[in-house]
Design a protein around this motif. Structure first.
Motif, PDB file in Angstrom:
ATOM      1  N   LEU A  79       0.774  -0.950   0.024  1.00 40.25           N
ATOM      2  CA  LEU A  79      -0.021  -0.005   0.065  1.00 40.25           C
ATOM      3  C   LEU A  79       0.765   1.475   0.010  1.00 40.25           C
ATOM      4  CD1 LEU A  79      -2.833   1.421   0.304  1.00 40.25           C
ATOM      5  CD2 LEU A  79      -2.506   1.173   2.975  1.00 40.25           C
ATOM      6  N   ARG A  80       1.860   1.201   0.841  1.00 41.82           N
ATOM      7  CA  ARG A  80       2.670   2.324   0.894  1.00 41.82           C
ATOM      8  C   ARG A  80       3.552   2.869  -0.218  1.00 41.82           C
ATOM      9  NH1 ARG A  80       6.647   1.773   6.020  1.00 41.82           N
ATOM     10  NH2 ARG A  80       8.010   0.068   5.288  1.00 41.82           N
ATOM     11  N   ASN A  81       4.148   1.650  -0.695  1.00 44.64           N
ATOM     12  CA  ASN A  81       4.919   1.652  -2.029  1.00 44.64           C
ATOM     13  C   ASN A  81       4.205   1.902  -3.355  1.00 44.64           C
ATOM     14  OD1 ASN A  81       7.243   1.673  -0.576  1.00 44.64           O
ATOM     15  ND2 ASN A  81       7.201  -0.604  -0.194  1.00 44.64           N
ATOM     16  N   ALA A  82       2.775   1.849  -3.145  1.00 46.39           N
ATOM     17  CA  ALA A  82       2.075   2.060  -4.427  1.00 46.39           C
ATOM     18  C   ALA A  82       2.067   3.072  -5.177  1.00 46.39           C
ATOM     19  CB  ALA A  82       0.588   1.571  -4.415  1.00 46.39           C
ATOM     20  N   LYS A  83       1.971   3.482  -6.221  1.00 44.80           N
ATOM     21  CA  LYS A  83       2.089   4.644  -7.286  1.00 44.80           C
ATOM     22  C   LYS A  83       1.190   5.650  -6.543  1.00 44.80           C
ATOM     23  CE  LYS A  83       1.648   6.536 -12.013  1.00 44.80           C
ATOM     24  NZ  LYS A  83       1.404   6.258 -13.226  1.00 44.80           N
ATOM     25  N   ILE A  84       0.061   5.091  -6.266  1.00 45.90           N
ATOM     26  CA  ILE A  84      -0.905   6.187  -5.554  1.00 45.90           C
ATOM     27  C   ILE A  84      -1.042   5.613  -3.991  1.00 45.90           C
ATOM     28  CG2 ILE A  84      -3.374   7.381  -5.571  1.00 45.90           C
ATOM     29  CD1 ILE A  84      -3.714   5.684  -8.665  1.00 45.90           C
ATOM     30  N   TYR A  85      -0.157   6.131  -3.413  1.00 44.90           N
ATOM     31  CA  TYR A  85       0.059   5.786  -2.054  1.00 44.90           C
ATOM     32  C   TYR A  85      -0.750   6.587  -1.220  1.00 44.90           C
ATOM     33  CZ  TYR A  85       3.542   9.177  -1.186  1.00 44.90           C
ATOM     34  OH  TYR A  85       4.263  10.358  -1.116  1.00 44.90           O
ATOM     35  N   PRO A  86      -1.547   6.214  -0.121  1.00 44.12           N
ATOM     36  CA  PRO A  86      -2.217   7.376   0.648  1.00 44.12           C
ATOM     37  C   PRO A  86      -1.509   8.284   1.922  1.00 44.12           C
ATOM     38  CG  PRO A  86      -2.934   5.247   1.431  1.00 44.12           C
ATOM     39  CD  PRO A  86      -1.836   4.780   0.480  1.00 44.12           C
ATOM     40  N   ASN A  87      -2.015   9.203   2.249  1.00 44.12           N
ATOM     41  CA  ASN A  87      -1.514   9.793   3.686  1.00 44.12           C
ATOM     42  C   ASN A  87      -2.307   8.806   4.533  1.00 44.12           C
ATOM     43  OD1 ASN A  87       0.350  11.626   2.585  1.00 44.12           O
ATOM     44  ND2 ASN A  87      -1.561  13.075   2.105  1.00 44.12           N
ATOM     45  N   PHE A  88      -1.543   8.125   5.329  1.00 44.53           N
ATOM     46  CA  PHE A  88      -2.043   7.088   6.337  1.00 44.53           C
ATOM     47  C   PHE A  88      -1.966   7.704   7.699  1.00 44.53           C
ATOM     48  CE2 PHE A  88      -3.165   3.140   8.455  1.00 44.53           C
ATOM     49  CZ  PHE A  88      -3.902   2.387   7.454  1.00 44.53           C
ATOM     50  N   ILE A  89      -3.128   7.871   8.283  1.00 49.44           N
ATOM     51  CA  ILE A  89      -3.076   8.215   9.772  1.00 49.44           C
ATOM     52  C   ILE A  89      -3.831   7.285  10.579  1.00 49.44           C
ATOM     53  CG2 ILE A  89      -3.915  10.055  11.255  1.00 49.44           C
ATOM     54  CD1 ILE A  89      -4.273  11.286   7.789  1.00 49.44           C
ATOM     55  N   PRO A  90      -3.156   6.614  11.546  1.00 47.14           N
ATOM     56  CA  PRO A  90      -3.647   5.467  12.327  1.00 47.14           C
ATOM     57  C   PRO A  90      -3.998   6.214  13.468  1.00 47.14           C
ATOM     58  CG  PRO A  90      -1.157   5.316  12.542  1.00 47.14           C
ATOM     59  CD  PRO A  90      -1.614   6.418  11.337  1.00 47.14           C
TER      60      PRO A  90
END
Length: 236
Positions: free
Chosen positions: A140-151
């Motif tokens: 997910l984090r290395n995807a071309k369209i990775y998101p800003n991820f807020i846990p």
């Protein structure tokens, strides 16, 4: 419909619905989407700037609300209910599929799509094996369209596990972790997480409307009682 050049910021709310969420925690989680709708109704300029999707997860993950305009008069908000375990891998894989498909469709509709923001709420540790869910998160984090991820961790969520999910964790636009402080009410903490999410959505949406980009997190001084913000540097 032609939307040439219109800017959009996708938000995804990903909620743990494992059995431990039963009761007041799930009740508060079910109030998040209506609260977001209320906030958008009070800031109607943002309805043209943000889209929202809802995914829940237990042993599997389900798209409960595909990415949409929450002020659509024909929209019916789903109700979350508990299912089983806590598969982080299922959540990350489903999220990545949704982001890829949604962004492709929005771009085909001539929108300018800004980096998605994901708010991930969990009250416990993953029940799938570490290498499995970590591999799914790495994808997910290395995807071309990775998101800003807020846990966002409440109750029995593990600080180090949740801290490892902050993304980006470096650079000028790094995100943060929000954790319930020990001894606080988990249900109230979920309400607090919703307040932080809504504040971020409003600030980010107005920033986008004024020509800026990126997910904006509220200042630490404004956090609700019982919630602590951790930055990636806290886990180095």
């Amino acid at each position: 419909m032609e939307h040439s050049g219109a800017k959009l910021l996708p938000f995804y709310l990903v909620v743990d619905v494992s059995l431990s969420m039963q009761g007041s925690k799930l009740d508060e989680a079910n109030k998040i989407m209506p609260a977001i709708v209320d906030a958008l109704s009070e800031n109607p300029i943002l309805s043209d700037k943000v889209r929202f999707g809802l995914i829940d997860f237990s042993d599997d993950a389900q798209v409960r609300l595909p990415l949409c305009d929450l002020l659509d008069p024909n929209l019916t908000l789903p109700s979350l209910s508990v299912r089983g375990g806590t598969s982080y891998a299922a959540a990350f894989q489903t999220l990545q599929r949704e982001i890829d498909a949604n962004v492709a469709q929005l771009k085909a509709d001539q929108y300018v799509v800004h980096r998605p923001a994901v708010w991930f709420i969990s009250d416990g540790e993953p029940t799938d094996h570490g290498p499995v869910w970590r591999a799914a998160f790495d994808q997910l984090r290395n995807a071309k369209i990775y998101p800003n991820f807020i846990p966002c961790g409440v109750d029995q969520a593990d600080l180090k596990v949740m801290g490892s999910l902050i993304h980006p964790a470096t650079g000028a636009k790094k995100m943060a972790l929000y954790m319930m402080e020990k001894g606080h009410d988990p249900a109230k903490a979920i309400t607090g997480m919703a307040e932080i999410l809504i504040s971020s959505m409003i600030q980010s949406g107005y920033s986008l409307a004024s020509g800026s980009t990126g997910t904006i997190l509220p200042p630490k001084s404004s956090l609700p009682a019982g919630i602590k913000q951790y930055d990636p540097d806290d886990f180095v």
